[in-house]
Design an enzyme around this catalytic site. Structure first.
Site, short mmCIF file in Angstrom:
data_model
loop_
_atom_site.label_atom_id
_atom_site.label_comp_id
_atom_site.label_asym_id
_atom_site.label_seq_id
_atom_site.Cartn_x
_atom_site.Cartn_y
_atom_site.Cartn_z
N HIS A 1 0.55 -1.00 -0.05
CA HIS A 1 -0.01 -0.17 -0.12
C HIS A 1 0.91 1.22 -0.03
CE1 HIS A 1 -3.94 -2.09 1.35
NE2 HIS A 1 -4.08 -1.86 0.35
N ASP B 1 -0.93 -2.89 14.97
CA ASP B 1 -1.85 -1.92 13.99
C ASP B 1 -3.07 -1.37 14.87
OD1 ASP B 1 -3.51 -0.66 12.07
OD2 ASP B 1 -4.15 -2.67 11.14
N HIS C 1 -8.27 -4.20 8.19
CA HIS C 1 -7.80 -3.70 9.25
C HIS C 1 -8.58 -4.67 10.71
CE1 HIS C 1 -5.03 -0.62 8.16
NE2 HIS C 1 -5.97 -0.35 7.23
#
Length: 554
Positions: A74, A194, A367
């Site tokens: 990304h 994350d 995510h």
């Protein structure tokens, strides 16, 4: 090497912000860089194209850098690589698709022949000085995503990268939970995880659920279908192609990044397109509307993107027609809500039927949500925890999640970019800071636009400019012509003639005052003109335009 040596973890991006991810791991004379991403400019950065991390600390320590390891392809993780390599040339380690996308970037910047790219696969370990980087398979909204387990002299440090736990992925296997569990049993010193979706409870939906929605939408449609999604979401694009093929539609790509990523993914085997399905955007007029599916960029409403051009009748190849089905298969990145809302409104005005996330289940996040984050924490069982990838609230909520799972608050660090975290076998602490921040890219200029230029741009955008032009005699200093007063972005001169005439008088009075005080240097003259004009304009309009005096001598 001293037994008391500490591992330094230095985030240069990706903390207290979304994007621009770059983390430095330093031990003794060795540095490993994890990811090298970009971010999009904020609203208060007029004219800026992209934002990249400040790597001045790494430039000073270039001899220590053993390589860049990449978690996935990304832009917020690879977008700054060309700018990094122009200053520091080091090897880059990544999986097939990730390096395929990096190669595209390096070709554009004429760097491919000068760069060492080392292809790895999940399960591989590479030696980088005194550290070893192990690549662990994860699920994300792009194929070939990995987490990194860094084996260091003080212990194992795990960086999750962007991840989710998808039991039914479109391609490949689910995240390697077994390896995370093995590392947890072995003993993990620290976990960097994350935090992007920490505000959402439960689990993220599987990417495969989106395929069912596409099937329903394609099945009942007899008009042209336009689907906007992220160019990098190869699995999503594959599902759109599958649905199009199932209902006898041809597929055309629109948008440069969409075309580039699709080409790389097809060439590397990450996307499978049946024979005859893919057509050029130039050939869409050869087919009826119900035979077409166009996959486009612009799912975030970006100005000048392909979908934006379609919405505002500025696309050279595609005109939105009444009855077209436009599917926006993405959720707005924070800050982009207004832009995508404007594009959706324009599409509706053109008579299109628009389907977006609030109406249908056409997007799932890449995510991890709270339950997945908790699962990773319970598998890895880290001694220390550092939440990453998110704004401050995300980091704070992730830290609170870890506390609820029994972690000692003293073992959790919420850090910021530039702050050095020192990690020992039994200790963690925040140490000094290193230079950090943002470097602004504007066209071909990298870093040449700073705070002063941005301040001037904002000033011009908000208040406009007044230009005062005078011509003075070179020897005598007397006024030969002018003052002339020009306005740009402040007032329309033809409708403000009285104000402009008064402004000329004020400028002349300022010059007369300088003559009486025998002020003849240009700096003094310009300051006098600037101050008197600013005061006058504020008194008359309560606005503060930028004042630019121009003095000519003849």
């Amino acid at each position: 090497m001293s037994k008391n040596q500490k591992l330094k973890i230095i985030p240069l991006g990706g903390l207290n912000e979304i994007g621009k991810n770059l983390t430095v791991f330093e031990y003794g004379g060795d540095i490993v860089v994890l990811d090298c991403g970009m971010a999009f400019p904020d609203d208060d950065m007029p004219g800026i194209d992209i934002v990249i991390p400040d790597i001045s600390y790494l430039e000073k320590n270039r001899d220590k850098i053993r390589g860049i390891v990449l978690t996935h392809g990304h832009e917020d993780h690879i977008g700054a690589i060309p700018y990094f390599l122009k200053k520091i040339n080091v090897p880059i380690y990544g999986t097939r698709l990730t390096l395929g996308l990096v190669e595209c970037k390096l070709k554009e910047h004429n760097l491919l022949s000068k760069t060492k790219l080392v292809r790895v696969k999940a399960g591989d370990t590479v030696k980088l000085g005194c550290m070893r980087a192990e690549f662990i398979h994860t699920n994300h909204s792009i194929a070939d995503a990995v987490a990194i387990a860094l084996h260091t002299p003080v212990g194992i440090v795990v960086h999750s990268g962007d991840f989710k736990i998808d039991c039914t992925p479109i391609e490949g296997s689910m995240i390697d939970v077994a390896r995370f569990g093995e590392l947890g049993k072995k003993g993990v010193l620290a976990l960097l995880s994350d935090s992007t979706n920490v505000e959402r409870g439960g689990y993220s939906m599987s990417e495969s659920t989106v395929g069912d929605t596409f099937d329903e939408l394609f099945r009942g449609c007899n008009k042209r279908i336009v689907v906007a999604t992220f160019a990098s979401n190869v699995h999503r694009i594959q599902q759109i192609i599958n649905a199009a093929h199932r209902y006898n539609r041809r597929v055309a790509f629109s948008g440069r990044s969409m075309e580039n990523v699709a080409e790389v993914a097809i060439n590397l085997g990450y996307m499978t397109v049946p024979e005859g399905v893919l057509i050029s955007i130039d050939d869409i007029k050869k087919y009826r509307s119900n035979q077409l599916c166009i996959i486009t960029t612009g799912s975030q409403g970006e100005t000048m993107s392909a979908l934006w051009r379609m919405a505002y009748s500025d696309h050279r190849k595609i005109e939105i027609e009444k009855g077209d089905l436009v599917i926006v298969s993405a959720s707005p990145i924070p800050g982009n809500e207004k832009a995508i809302s404007n594009v959706i409104n324009e599409l509706f005005k053109k008579g299109a039927d628009v389907v977006y996330k609030s109406l249908e289940n056409i997007h799932v996040s890449g995510h991890a949500c709270q339950e997945e984050l908790k699962l990773l924490l319970s598998l890895v069982k880290p001694k220390f925890f550092i939440p990453v990838h998110g704004e401050y609230r995300h980091l704070k909520l992730h830290a609170a999640l870890a506390e609820r799972m029994g972690m000692n608050p003293k073992n959790i660090i919420i850090s910021d970019i530039g702050k050095v975290i020192e990690l020992g076998p039994n200790s963690i602490r925040q140490a000094a800071s290193v230079p950090s921040g943002v470097v602004l890219v504007d066209g071909l200029g990298v870093g040449d636009v700073g705070n002063i230029v941005l301040r001037d741009r904002k000033h011009l955008a908000e208040d406009g400019i007044i230009i005062v032009v005078v011509t003075l005699g070179k020897k005598t200093g007397e006024l030969l012509a002018g003052p002339d007063v020009l306005s740009r972005g402040f007032v329309y001169v033809r409708e403000s003639e009285d104000l402009m005439e008064e402004a000329k008088i004020v400028a002349r009075q300022a010059l007369d005052k300088c003559a009486r005080k025998k002020v003849t240097d240009w700096v003094g003259l310009k300051n006098s003109l600037k101050n008197s004009m600013s005061d006058f304009m504020y008194a008359k309009t309560k606005r503060k335009p930028m004042v630019l005096p121009v003095i000519m001598e003849v």
